[in-house]
Design a protein around this motif. Structure first.
Motif, PDB file in Angstrom:
ATOM      1  N   GLY A 166       0.791  -1.214   0.000  1.00 16.00           N
ATOM      2  CA  GLY A 166       0.000   0.000   0.000  1.00 16.00           C
ATOM      3  C   GLY A 166       0.824   1.264   0.000  1.00 16.00           C
ATOM      4  O   GLY A 166       0.320   2.337   0.282  1.00 16.00           O
ATOM      5  N   GLY A 167       2.122   1.181  -0.364  1.00 16.95           N
ATOM      6  CA  GLY A 167       2.953   2.365  -0.399  1.00 16.95           C
ATOM      7  C   GLY A 167       3.586   2.700   0.925  1.00 16.95           C
ATOM      8  O   GLY A 167       4.147   3.772   1.094  1.00 16.95           O
ATOM      9  N   PHE A 168       3.516   1.772   1.875  1.00 17.70           N
ATOM     10  CA  PHE A 168       4.045   2.070   3.214  1.00 17.70           C
ATOM     11  C   PHE A 168       5.556   2.176   3.197  1.00 17.70           C
ATOM     12  O   PHE A 168       6.121   3.049   3.834  1.00 17.70           O
ATOM     13  N   ARG A 219       7.817   5.421   2.586  1.00 18.01           N
ATOM     14  CA  ARG A 219       8.038   6.448   3.590  1.00 18.01           C
ATOM     15  C   ARG A 219       9.202   6.111   4.504  1.00 18.01           C
ATOM     16  O   ARG A 219       9.639   6.952   5.275  1.00 18.01           O
ATOM     17  N   TYR A 239      -3.840   5.262   4.749  1.00 18.49           N
ATOM     18  CA  TYR A 239      -2.836   4.281   5.157  1.00 18.49           C
ATOM     19  C   TYR A 239      -1.432   4.829   4.977  1.00 18.49           C
ATOM     20  O   TYR A 239      -0.533   4.568   5.777  1.00 18.49           O
ATOM     21  N   ARG A 240      -1.241   5.604   3.922  1.00 26.92           N
ATOM     22  CA  ARG A 240       0.077   6.153   3.671  1.00 26.92           C
ATOM     23  C   ARG A 240       0.479   7.154   4.752  1.00 26.92           C
ATOM     24  O   ARG A 240       1.630   7.249   5.144  1.00 26.92           O
ATOM     25  N   ASN A 241      -0.463   7.914   5.236  1.00 32.56           N
ATOM     26  CA  ASN A 241      -0.131   8.975   6.181  1.00 32.56           C
ATOM     27  C   ASN A 241      -0.164   8.522   7.629  1.00 32.56           C
ATOM     28  O   ASN A 241       0.567   9.059   8.445  1.00 32.56           O
ATOM     29  N   GLU A 261      -0.272   4.999   8.494  1.00 30.42           N
ATOM     30  CA  GLU A 261       0.134   3.598   8.577  1.00 30.42           C
ATOM     31  C   GLU A 261      -0.928   2.749   9.251  1.00 30.42           C
ATOM     32  O   GLU A 261      -0.651   1.783   9.952  1.00 30.42           O
TER      33      GLU A 261
END
Lengths: 143, 101
Positions: free
Chosen positions: A105-107, A110, B85-87, B89
């Motif tokens: 999911g693009g985790f 980051r 979810y990206r921001n 988690e």
């Protein structure tokens, strides 16, 4: 990263009683109302009549309906806008590595990993990490 | 022999209340989306039932457009869940308490 599914234990059951009360009220109202018998449709093809109603050809349909051509156009525009919106939301901020499989999911983008580690991690998620070092460039990516 | 209209309404109310229950009890954003879909489809059942009740096809055609609108809503909703979810988690809706972060 992945884990097996577990039974949710953080469910707020007390708030759910409001939904149950809503159903009781609605069921009481519906079952105590006296609704006459349904009129039913006239003879003829229902599916064909739906198609004619969708394109404003009401004189050819067997069953009475209204025209929906404007709604058809509007819904086409709305679906197009939703597609654009979904792509805009799903695009990464740093648009440099967008070809790898987003199994996470693009985790991982980051975190402080390099792109080669990320690529090998994506390969291991896909189950094909057979002896590939991080420097090989056989992934068909955009680098 | 047609089913009486009250039972369509009862089914619709049951599905709608299942959706309300899901929204009130859960904290997962994906389950929120699924619950909203249940509520939308409860409205569709009402549209089709009253279409048959009045002998007019307008309700059935309109329910088709409602389904298309639900598809658009889910597309945007899943995009929002992805950004969530990206921001954060996580896709717990109670963690995203501000409009801007």
């Amino acid at each position: 990263m992945t884990s097996r599914p577990r039974l949710a234990t953080d469910v707020n059951y007390v708030n759910g009683l409001a939904a149950l009360a809503l159903f009781v009220v609605m069921a009481y109202v519906f079952m105590t109302s006296d609704v006459s018998a349904p009129a039913g449709f006239a003879d003829g093809s229902i599916v064909a009549s739906i198609g004619y109603a969708m394109f404003d050809m009401l004189d050819q349909g067997a069953i009475e309906a209204e025209g929906f051509l404007v709604a058809f156009i509007v819904i086409a525009l709305v679906l197009d806008a939703a597609l654009d919106g979904a792509v805009m939301l799903a695009r990464r901020e740093d648009d440099e590595q967008s070809v790898t499989a987003l199994a996470d999911g693009g985790f991982l983008s980051r975190t402080k990993e390099t792109s080669s580690e990320r690529r090998s991690d994506g390969d291991s998620l896909l189950g094909r990490n057979d002896g590939e070092d991080a420097g090989s460039s056989d992934d068909g990516g955009d680098d | 022999m047609a089913i009486e209209s009250q039972y369509y309404l009862l089914l619709s109310a049951a599905i709608f209340c299942i959706g309300v229950y899901g929204i009130l009890t859960r904290q997962n954003a994906l389950l929120f989306l699924m619950s909203v879909e249940l509520m939308l489809n409860a409205a569709n059942i009402n549209l089709v039932a009253f279409s048959f009740y009045h002998g007019n096809l307008t309700g059935q055609v309109f329910s088709l457009f409602t389904m298309a609108l639900a598809a658009a809503e889910v597309a945007v909703g899943i995009g929002i869940v992805l950004v969530l979810y990206r921001n954060f988690e996580d896709i717990d809706v109670t963690k995203a308490a501000t409009m801007r972060w």
